[in-house]
Write an enzyme that holds these catalytic residues in place. Structure first.
Site, PDB file in Angstrom:
ATOM      1  N   GLU A  15       1.172  -0.613   0.240  1.00  0.00           N
ATOM      2  CA  GLU A  15      -0.056  -0.408   0.351  1.00  0.00           C
ATOM      3  C   GLU A  15       0.516   1.519  -0.067  1.00  0.00           C
ATOM      4  O   GLU A  15       1.633   1.399   1.116  1.00  0.00           O
ATOM      5  CB  GLU A  15      -0.932   0.080   1.379  1.00  0.00           C
ATOM      6  CG  GLU A  15      -1.801  -1.220   1.258  1.00  0.00           C
ATOM      7  CD  GLU A  15      -3.332  -1.330   1.417  1.00  0.00           C
ATOM      8  OE1 GLU A  15      -3.753  -0.322   2.475  1.00  0.00           O
ATOM      9  OE2 GLU A  15      -3.985  -1.726   0.984  1.00  0.00           O
ATOM     10  N   CYS A  54      -1.700   9.491   2.923  1.00  0.00           N
ATOM     11  CA  CYS A  54      -1.623   8.709   1.817  1.00  0.00           C
ATOM     12  C   CYS A  54      -2.151   8.855   0.703  1.00  0.00           C
ATOM     13  O   CYS A  54      -2.681   8.838  -0.749  1.00  0.00           O
ATOM     14  CB  CYS A  54      -1.741   6.500   1.555  1.00  0.00           C
ATOM     15  SG  CYS A  54      -3.338   7.054   2.306  1.00  0.00           S
TER      16      CYS A  54
HETATM   17  P1  NAD Z   1       8.945   4.113   3.725  1.00  0.00           P
HETATM   18  O1  NAD Z   1       9.042   3.781   3.009  1.00  0.00           O
HETATM   19  O2  NAD Z   1       9.494   5.180   4.894  1.00  0.00           O
HETATM   20  O3  NAD Z   1       8.601   3.590   5.051  1.00  0.00           O
HETATM   21  C1  NAD Z   1       7.760   2.733   5.870  1.00  0.00           C
HETATM   22  C2  NAD Z   1       7.915   0.855   6.242  1.00  0.00           C
HETATM   23  O4  NAD Z   1       9.354   0.609   5.899  1.00  0.00           O
HETATM   24  C3  NAD Z   1       9.269   1.371   7.839  1.00  0.00           C
HETATM   25  O5  NAD Z   1       8.605   0.804   9.158  1.00  0.00           O
HETATM   26  C4  NAD Z   1      10.373   1.976   7.566  1.00  0.00           C
HETATM   27  O6  NAD Z   1      11.614   1.506   9.319  1.00  0.00           O
HETATM   28  C5  NAD Z   1      10.370   0.604   6.455  1.00  0.00           C
HETATM   29  N1  NAD Z   1      11.401   0.366   5.532  1.00  0.00           N
HETATM   30  C6  NAD Z   1      12.277   0.818   5.249  1.00  0.00           C
HETATM   31  N2  NAD Z   1      13.136   1.320   4.284  1.00  0.00           N
HETATM   32  C7  NAD Z   1      12.899  -0.886   4.452  1.00  0.00           C
HETATM   33  C8  NAD Z   1      14.213  -1.263   3.507  1.00  0.00           C
HETATM   34  N3  NAD Z   1      14.925  -1.414   2.870  1.00  0.00           N
HETATM   35  N4  NAD Z   1      12.999  -3.088   4.387  1.00  0.00           N
HETATM   36  C9  NAD Z   1      12.414  -3.407   5.006  1.00  0.00           C
HETATM   37  N5  NAD Z   1      11.607  -2.183   5.067  1.00  0.00           N
HETATM   38  C10 NAD Z   1      11.951  -0.660   4.473  1.00  0.00           C
HETATM   39  O7  NAD Z   1       7.164   5.369   4.296  1.00  0.00           O
HETATM   40  P2  NAD Z   1       6.451   6.089   5.217  1.00  0.00           P
HETATM   41  O8  NAD Z   1       7.996   7.682   4.998  1.00  0.00           O
HETATM   42  O9  NAD Z   1       6.572   5.500   6.844  1.00  0.00           O
HETATM   43  O10 NAD Z   1       5.866   6.482   4.893  1.00  0.00           O
HETATM   44  C11 NAD Z   1       4.846   6.976   4.276  1.00  0.00           C
HETATM   45  C12 NAD Z   1       4.889   6.531   2.744  1.00  0.00           C
HETATM   46  O11 NAD Z   1       3.698   5.343   3.050  1.00  0.00           O
HETATM   47  C13 NAD Z   1       4.016   7.666   1.800  1.00  0.00           C
HETATM   48  O12 NAD Z   1       4.389   7.672   0.114  1.00  0.00           O
HETATM   49  C14 NAD Z   1       2.609   6.985   1.900  1.00  0.00           C
HETATM   50  O13 NAD Z   1       1.803   8.068   1.213  1.00  0.00           O
HETATM   51  C15 NAD Z   1       2.375   5.956   2.083  1.00  0.00           C
HETATM   52  N6  NAD Z   1       1.486   5.324   2.560  1.00  0.00           N
HETATM   53  C16 NAD Z   1       0.465   4.561   1.684  1.00  0.00           C
HETATM   54  C17 NAD Z   1      -0.587   4.344   2.756  1.00  0.00           C
HETATM   55  C18 NAD Z   1      -2.262   3.175   2.046  1.00  0.00           C
HETATM   56  O14 NAD Z   1      -2.558   3.251   2.326  1.00  0.00           O
HETATM   57  N7  NAD Z   1      -1.532   3.414   0.789  1.00  0.00           N
HETATM   58  C19 NAD Z   1      -1.428   4.484   3.591  1.00  0.00           C
HETATM   59  C20 NAD Z   1      -0.400   5.475   5.013  1.00  0.00           C
HETATM   60  C21 NAD Z   1       1.171   5.619   4.120  1.00  0.00           C
END
Ligand code: NAD
Length: 458
Positions: free
Chosen positions: A229, A263
């Site tokens: 997501e 999001c």
């Molecule tokens: P992010 O991708 O920076 O991090 C998300 C998670 O992934 C965190 O827990 C992080 O520690 C982990 N992570 C980072 N690198 C990783 C790797 N290499 N392997 C495994 N895990 C890893 O995103 P964010 O800043 O936490 O969230 C914001 C983003 O999330 C925005 O793009 C937003 O649109 C999206 N979002 C989408 C939805 C949806 O329902 N579509 C809902 C909420 C947020």
């Protein structure tokens, strides 16, 4: 042991440090979840539901404290933290009401001694790597149906919402979910990567496209069920017959709620030229009523930017839009002082050469583009690699339906925006992701259908 430092994004102050996982502890947690899952599946569904009912009650009892924890570590305005926790209750109620029907074994054929059945069994051990912007929503969308359907959950909260993640674990354990059936895994991207490397049966990720793509690449050859997501660049079109003031009030909220860090924030607005000027004036008027400040204050509408690096993204989009001829109507800069702050920002005269209209901003910034008619609006709305949500404002239902049928998005809105319902599937097109949460499909997604072919002897 590693320590994870947790800061308040509104002030920059250190809140606390918590022990973080490493590759060894992640492997031990994954093994513990694997060992515990069959026992959890053996617990009758009524008792699994009773655990979630007690968890719900604990959320209600501790709501104020939980809201303060979330606001402290994310900078989300306190009223919005409360809204999220109250919204979670409705989602829990939905899952509790629907889960029984989703787990009933179906007999789809019974004739001449042959019976065919579909049984819905849990995936097994599922990983949830989560985002910080709505930690209770995006976490709860996964761990509540996953637990109800008999899975063990390894839950990695975002490093920007860790205290909230630890609170979830404490409340679930207090409600009777065994310690090894829901396990919080603490740390940043390296810990997420270590988690995805374990023997697991499903990975449910909420976060950015960039991280989602890395996870998809790593899991591809391993045949692990994967849901992503991801982000969006969600458009709304205001038609010439819409009330531009009503649309502006709704869309200013849709663009700026949670400081634009949703999001499904409205990230692009297209307005018919006939109502453009009135719309822009009303949008700015509404924005002037949004108080920027201390997220703990009841009156605050715009809080802090949770992740400091996002300020660079916002600066770069502002510079790019200005360089390409956009008109800055308000904002466009950081607020001085400690913490991460960005002034609510509106650009007019934007176009699709600008990053502001192409890449997720995830902050309090919006571009408003004038269009000549429906065909141009639809062309622009679909000119994106994302496809999470899209909306149309018009009093004409038939026109709205015709327009929304042509938009590539997981959710479409008529005269509303930035809205999520537990009854409807939440999913994205294109780079907004694969798979879904919520709705009855969002319960089924934590199960696999097992096909039974049963022939009576003789
Ligand atoms: P992010 O991708 O920076 O991090 C998300 C998670 O992934 C965190 O827990 C992080 O520690 C982990 N992570 C980072 N690198 C990783 C790797 N290499 N392997 C495994 N895990 C890893 O995103 P964010 O800043 O936490 O969230 C914001 C983003 O999330 C925005 O793009 C937003 O649109 C999206 N979002 C989408 C939805 C949806 O329902 N579509 C809902 C909420 C947020």
């Amino acid at each position: 042991m590693n320590q994870l430092s947790i800061h308040n994004p509104a002030t920059g102050a250190l809140i606390t440090q918590v022990p973080a996982d490493d590759a060894t502890s992640v492997a031990a947690k994954a093994a513990a979840a694997r060992a515990a899952q069959p026992g959890w599946l053996a617990v009758p569904l009524a008792e699994r539901k009773a655990c979630i009912v007690r968890f719900r009650a604990a959320v209600v009892t501790e709501l104020e404290a939980l809201a303060a924890i979330m606001t402290g570590e994310t900078g989300k305005p306190i009223k919005m933290s409360r809204n999220e926790l109250n919204g979670l209750l409705g989602r829990i109620d939905f899952f509790l009401k629907e889960v029984d029907a989703q787990l009933v074994t179906e007999t789809v054929f019974a004739e001449g001694g042959m019976t065919e059945r579909i049984e819905h069994i849990p995936l097994g051990v599922v990983v949830n790597i989560s985002a910080w912007n709505y930690p209770w929503f995006v976490g709860g969308n996964v761990f509540i149906p996953a637990l109800l359907t008999g899975n063990a959950v390894l839950y990695k909260p975002s490093e920007y919402a860790t205290l909230t993640g630890l609170a979830m674990a404490r409340l679930l354990h207090g409600a009777g979910v065994p310690k090894d059936v829901f396990i919080a895994v603490i740390g940043g991207g390296d810990v997420g990567a270590a988690l995805q490397a374990q023997r697991i049966d499903g990975l449910f990720f909420t976060g950015s496209y960039g991280t989602g793509a890395k996870i998809a690449q790593a899991l591809g050859p391993r045949m692990v069920k994967l849901q992503l997501e991801l982000g969006g660049k969600d458009p709304t079109y205001v038609c010439d017959d819409a009330d531009p003031k009503v649309a502006a009030e709704s869309l200013a909220d849709g663009a700026m709620y949670n400081t634009g860090q949703s999001c499904c924030s409205v990230e692009r607005i297209y307005v018919h030229e006939k109502v453009y000027d009135v719309f822009v004036a009303a949008f700015l008027d509404t924005l002037r009523g949004f108080k920027v400040g201390d997220p703990m204050l009841e009156t605050t509408y715009i809080g802090a930017i949770t992740r400091a690096p996002q300020l660079d993204v916002l600066d770069a989009q502002v510079a790019d839009a200005k360089a390409k001829g956009a008109s800055l109507l308000t904002g466009g800069k950081r607020l001085p002082g400690p913490g991460n702050w960005f002034v609510p920002t509106v650009f007019a005269n934007v176009n699709h050469s600008m990053e502001l209209m192409r890449e997720e901003s995830f902050g309090p910034i919006i571009g408003i583009q004038k269009v000549a008619g429906d065909a141009e609006a639809i062309g622009l709305m679909n000119d994106t690699r994302y496809g999470l949500t899209a909306g149309v404002f018009t009093p004409d239902e038939a026109r709205a339906k015709t327009l929304l049928a042509q938009v590539n998005a997981g959710s479409v809105y008529w005269n509303c925006c930035d809205r999520v319902s537990p009854r409807l599937p939440w999913s994205g097109h294109g780079d907004s992701g694969v798979g879904l949460t919520l709705s009855t499909y969002g319960i089924q997604t934590f199960t696999r259908p097992k096909a039974w072919h049963l022939r009576t002897a003789g």
